[in-house]
Write a protein that holds these residues in place. Structure first.
Motif, mmCIF file in Angstrom:
data_model
loop_
_atom_site.group_PDB
_atom_site.id
_atom_site.type_symbol
_atom_site.label_atom_id
_atom_site.label_comp_id
_atom_site.label_asym_id
_atom_site.label_seq_id
_atom_site.Cartn_x
_atom_site.Cartn_y
_atom_site.Cartn_z
ATOM 1 N N PHE A 34 59.451 27.160 22.628
ATOM 2 C CA PHE A 34 60.058 28.214 23.672
ATOM 3 C C PHE A 34 59.362 29.693 22.577
ATOM 4 C CE2 PHE A 34 63.281 31.416 23.939
ATOM 5 C CZ PHE A 34 63.630 31.114 24.669
ATOM 6 N N SER A 35 58.622 30.428 23.935
ATOM 7 C CA SER A 35 58.603 31.972 23.798
ATOM 8 C C SER A 35 59.708 32.963 23.916
ATOM 9 C CB SER A 35 57.067 31.526 24.595
ATOM 10 O OG SER A 35 56.525 31.248 24.582
ATOM 11 N N LEU A 36 59.870 33.989 23.241
ATOM 12 C CA LEU A 36 60.267 34.595 23.192
ATOM 13 C C LEU A 36 59.719 35.964 24.571
ATOM 14 C CD1 LEU A 36 61.799 35.448 20.094
ATOM 15 C CD2 LEU A 36 62.912 35.107 21.772
ATOM 16 N N MET A 37 60.015 37.060 25.095
ATOM 17 C CA MET A 37 59.988 38.112 25.687
ATOM 18 C C MET A 37 59.215 38.764 24.339
ATOM 19 S SD MET A 37 58.980 37.295 28.415
ATOM 20 C CE MET A 37 60.133 35.993 30.172
ATOM 21 N N GLU A 38 57.956 39.986 24.640
ATOM 22 C CA GLU A 38 57.446 40.347 23.678
ATOM 23 C C GLU A 38 59.042 41.077 23.327
ATOM 24 O OE1 GLU A 38 55.228 41.227 20.206
ATOM 25 O OE2 GLU A 38 54.925 40.272 21.573
ATOM 26 N N PHE A 39 59.621 41.850 24.680
ATOM 27 C CA PHE A 39 60.252 42.885 24.136
ATOM 28 C C PHE A 39 62.080 42.567 23.599
ATOM 29 C CE2 PHE A 39 60.923 41.422 28.782
ATOM 30 C CZ PHE A 39 61.884 41.104 29.016
ATOM 31 N N GLU B 232 61.460 43.097 19.164
ATOM 32 C CA GLU B 232 62.899 44.178 17.757
ATOM 33 C C GLU B 232 64.054 44.351 18.063
ATOM 34 O OE1 GLU B 232 62.153 48.769 17.541
ATOM 35 O OE2 GLU B 232 61.326 48.090 18.912
ATOM 36 N N PRO B 233 64.785 43.829 19.042
ATOM 37 C CA PRO B 233 66.107 43.991 19.049
ATOM 38 C C PRO B 233 66.365 42.754 18.117
ATOM 39 C CG PRO B 233 65.483 44.530 21.484
ATOM 40 C CD PRO B 233 64.007 43.778 20.050
ATOM 41 N N ILE B 234 65.297 41.431 17.719
ATOM 42 C CA ILE B 234 66.235 40.695 17.526
ATOM 43 C C ILE B 234 65.914 41.065 15.454
ATOM 44 C CG2 ILE B 234 65.705 37.869 16.294
ATOM 45 C CD1 ILE B 234 64.771 37.475 19.311
ATOM 46 N N LYS B 235 64.435 40.810 15.944
ATOM 47 C CA LYS B 235 64.377 41.988 13.508
ATOM 48 C C LYS B 235 65.371 43.042 13.407
ATOM 49 C CE LYS B 235 60.864 40.280 12.548
ATOM 50 N NZ LYS B 235 60.186 39.528 11.196
ATOM 51 N N HIS B 236 65.737 43.584 14.418
ATOM 52 C CA HIS B 236 66.649 44.577 14.019
ATOM 53 C C HIS B 236 68.074 44.194 13.672
ATOM 54 C CE1 HIS B 236 69.473 48.063 14.990
ATOM 55 N NE2 HIS B 236 69.552 48.962 14.757
ATOM 56 N N MET B 237 68.430 42.510 14.903
ATOM 57 C CA MET B 237 70.126 42.193 14.680
ATOM 58 C C MET B 237 70.150 41.935 13.052
ATOM 59 S SD MET B 237 70.767 40.232 18.113
ATOM 60 C CE MET B 237 70.690 41.588 19.372
ATOM 61 N N ILE B 238 68.786 41.310 12.644
ATOM 62 C CA ILE B 238 68.683 40.033 11.474
ATOM 63 C C ILE B 238 69.120 41.423 10.291
ATOM 64 C CG2 ILE B 238 67.373 39.068 9.833
ATOM 65 C CD1 ILE B 238 65.774 38.077 12.562
ATOM 66 N N GLU C 145 57.929 52.845 11.579
ATOM 67 C CA GLU C 145 58.477 51.410 11.293
ATOM 68 C C GLU C 145 57.069 49.962 11.695
ATOM 69 O OE1 GLU C 145 62.027 48.011 11.447
ATOM 70 O OE2 GLU C 145 62.473 49.994 10.718
ATOM 71 N N THR C 146 56.845 49.521 10.605
ATOM 72 C CA THR C 146 55.710 48.498 11.879
ATOM 73 C C THR C 146 56.644 47.873 13.579
ATOM 74 O OG1 THR C 146 54.510 46.496 10.904
ATOM 75 C CG2 THR C 146 56.779 46.029 9.986
ATOM 76 N N LYS C 147 55.568 47.955 14.267
ATOM 77 C CA LYS C 147 55.676 46.588 15.375
ATOM 78 C C LYS C 147 55.332 45.422 15.675
ATOM 79 C CE LYS C 147 57.387 50.350 16.977
ATOM 80 N NZ LYS C 147 58.271 50.181 17.775
ATOM 81 N N ASN C 148 54.632 45.116 14.142
ATOM 82 C CA ASN C 148 54.668 43.326 13.978
ATOM 83 C C ASN C 148 56.224 42.821 13.796
ATOM 84 O OD1 ASN C 148 54.050 41.382 13.623
ATOM 85 N ND2 ASN C 148 52.572 41.401 10.843
ATOM 86 N N HIS C 149 56.284 42.144 15.276
ATOM 87 C CA HIS C 149 57.513 41.684 15.152
ATOM 88 C C HIS C 149 57.679 40.119 15.396
ATOM 89 C CE1 HIS C 149 59.356 45.408 15.674
ATOM 90 N NE2 HIS C 149 58.764 45.869 16.493
ATOM 91 N N LYS C 150 56.156 39.389 14.413
ATOM 92 C CA LYS C 150 57.009 38.170 14.585
ATOM 93 C C LYS C 150 57.547 37.749 13.755
ATOM 94 C CE LYS C 150 53.590 34.354 12.969
ATOM 95 N NZ LYS C 150 52.145 34.356 12.252
ATOM 96 N N ILE C 151 58.360 36.012 15.364
ATOM 97 C CA ILE C 151 59.551 35.727 14.678
ATOM 98 C C ILE C 151 59.390 34.152 14.882
ATOM 99 C CG2 ILE C 151 61.892 35.523 15.448
ATOM 100 C CD1 ILE C 151 62.006 38.082 16.446
ATOM 101 N N LYS C 152 59.806 33.705 13.720
ATOM 102 C CA LYS C 152 59.510 31.849 13.465
ATOM 103 C C LYS C 152 61.154 31.792 13.993
ATOM 104 C CE LYS C 152 58.830 28.548 10.683
ATOM 105 N NZ LYS C 152 58.438 27.832 9.084
ATOM 106 N N LEU C 153 61.415 31.427 15.410
ATOM 107 C CA LEU C 153 62.702 30.665 15.661
ATOM 108 C C LEU C 153 62.837 29.666 14.647
ATOM 109 C CD1 LEU C 153 61.570 30.812 19.470
ATOM 110 C CD2 LEU C 153 63.676 32.701 18.162
ATOM 111 N N VAL C 154 64.650 29.687 15.460
ATOM 112 C CA VAL C 154 65.014 28.505 14.371
ATOM 113 C C VAL C 154 65.904 27.781 15.435
ATOM 114 C CG1 VAL C 154 66.775 27.170 12.603
ATOM 115 C CG2 VAL C 154 64.837 29.634 12.281
ATOM 116 N N ASN C 155 65.933 26.146 15.507
ATOM 117 C CA ASN C 155 66.694 25.862 16.392
ATOM 118 C C ASN C 155 66.455 25.788 17.424
ATOM 119 O OD1 ASN C 155 68.064 24.842 14.113
ATOM 120 N ND2 ASN C 155 70.105 25.605 14.323
ATOM 121 N N PHE C 156 65.488 26.401 18.122
ATOM 122 C CA PHE C 156 65.057 26.619 19.370
ATOM 123 C C PHE C 156 64.597 25.354 20.059
ATOM 124 C CE2 PHE C 156 65.889 30.749 21.225
ATOM 125 C CZ PHE C 156 66.800 31.447 20.546
#
Length: 308
Positions: A16-21, A24-30, A1-12
């Protein structure tokens, strides 16, 4: 699976910057409807949960976040909400935990809030009322069990009071109408005993029963050796979970400093108590089944720890 975990945050809040690690869990939850996040303490499981919730809400997949957690976790869930969003938590979060009279009043207000915080105890007591709320409010709910190891018991009924166990109640609550997504958060994923996993994984997929029924899973535990059991469990839960490990946080943590070990001798009375308890457990009981033997082994360790 791709390691490109670019995420567009909503309501943050802006910038605000996420930690790189954390990505992946956020993508998984989605992407996966019902998931486990086994990340170590300090990895930001609450931040990840909020990020996934707001994204899912913006996609109209979810309307409300329902968090079941220890009472002491209300503060962190509230503080982190304000930290990541910059918004006033009192306008978005309601704490459903009070005496029965006040809970009855709050029950009518739950639909007005984005996030509901309650405890395992309150959710168990008000199981019927909450199930009715989920049905009548028609809100699509994402339900999270924080510190989900608190429902590790595999029993359905308590031994003494013959009531539904906390674990059984949470599984039942997770099956409520309009609960669209389920998630468990715990930093202690590896069980002391294999049967600790049954309720947590069953909460995620109560209709599919990934491990089978309670009786079936206990039979499998009794049949397979440790290595085979590990392969069996991993084969079933592999798609369900993500974990941020100590290695992922290695460069974010301060350097560890090891001190010297100091041995403290017990005094005469302490030694006598400890030795007495230890002697009672020295000989493994004969003729006991595997289930009874596992309970005996747990009791042995618990009693010695209590003595210490």
């Amino acid at each position: 699976e791709t390691k490109n975990h670019k995420i567009k945050l909503v309501n943050f809040r802006k910038n605000f910057s996420l930690m790189e690690f954390q990505k992946e869990p956020i993508k998984h939850m989605i992407r996966v409807p019902n998931v486990a996040n086994f990340s170590i303490p300090g990895a930001g499981k609450t931040v990840m949960a909020y990020a996934a919730y707001f994204i899912l809400k913006s996609q109209k997949q979810i309307d409300q976040l329902f968090v079941i957690c220890p009472r002491a976790s209300f503060g962190p869930w509230t503080e982190i909400f304000e930290f990541v969003t910059g918004a006033d938590a009192t306008k978005h979060i309601i704490r459903y935990h009070d005496d029965p009279g006040n809970r009855e009043k709050k029950l009518k207000k739950l639909k007005n809030y984005d996030i509901v915080l309650t405890t395992y105890e309150t959710a168990g007591i008000d199981l019927r009322q909450l199930r009715n709320y989920f049905r009548e409010s028609k809100k699509k709910v994402m339900m999270i069990l924080d510190e989900s190891h608190r429902i590790k018991a595999i029993k359905e009924i308590t031994t003494k009071k013959q009531q539904r166990t906390r674990a059984a109640s949470m599984i039942r609550l997770g099956q409520s109408y309009n609960v669209e997504r389920r998630c468990i958060l715990t930093g202690t994923p590896l069980p002391h005993e294999w049967d600790d996993l049954w309720s947590q994984i069953t909460f995620l997929y109560p209709d599919r029963l990934p491990f089978g029924t309670r009786k079936e899973f206990l039979k499998i535990i009794d049949t397979l050796d440790e290595s085979a059991m590990r392969r069996y469990v991993n084969g079933i839960i592999y798609p369900m979970w993500t974990r941020v490990s100590n290695d992922d946080l290695a460069d974010k943590l301060p350097e560890k400093k090891r001190g010297t070990n100091t041995n403290i001798a017990m005094d005469k009375d302490q030694e006598e108590i400890y030795s007495l308890i230890e002697s009672q457990f020295n000989n493994q009981p004969r003729g006991w089944g595997e289930k009874k033997l596992r309970e005996w082994q747990r009791t042995r360790v618990l009693r010695l720890l209590q003595a210490v």
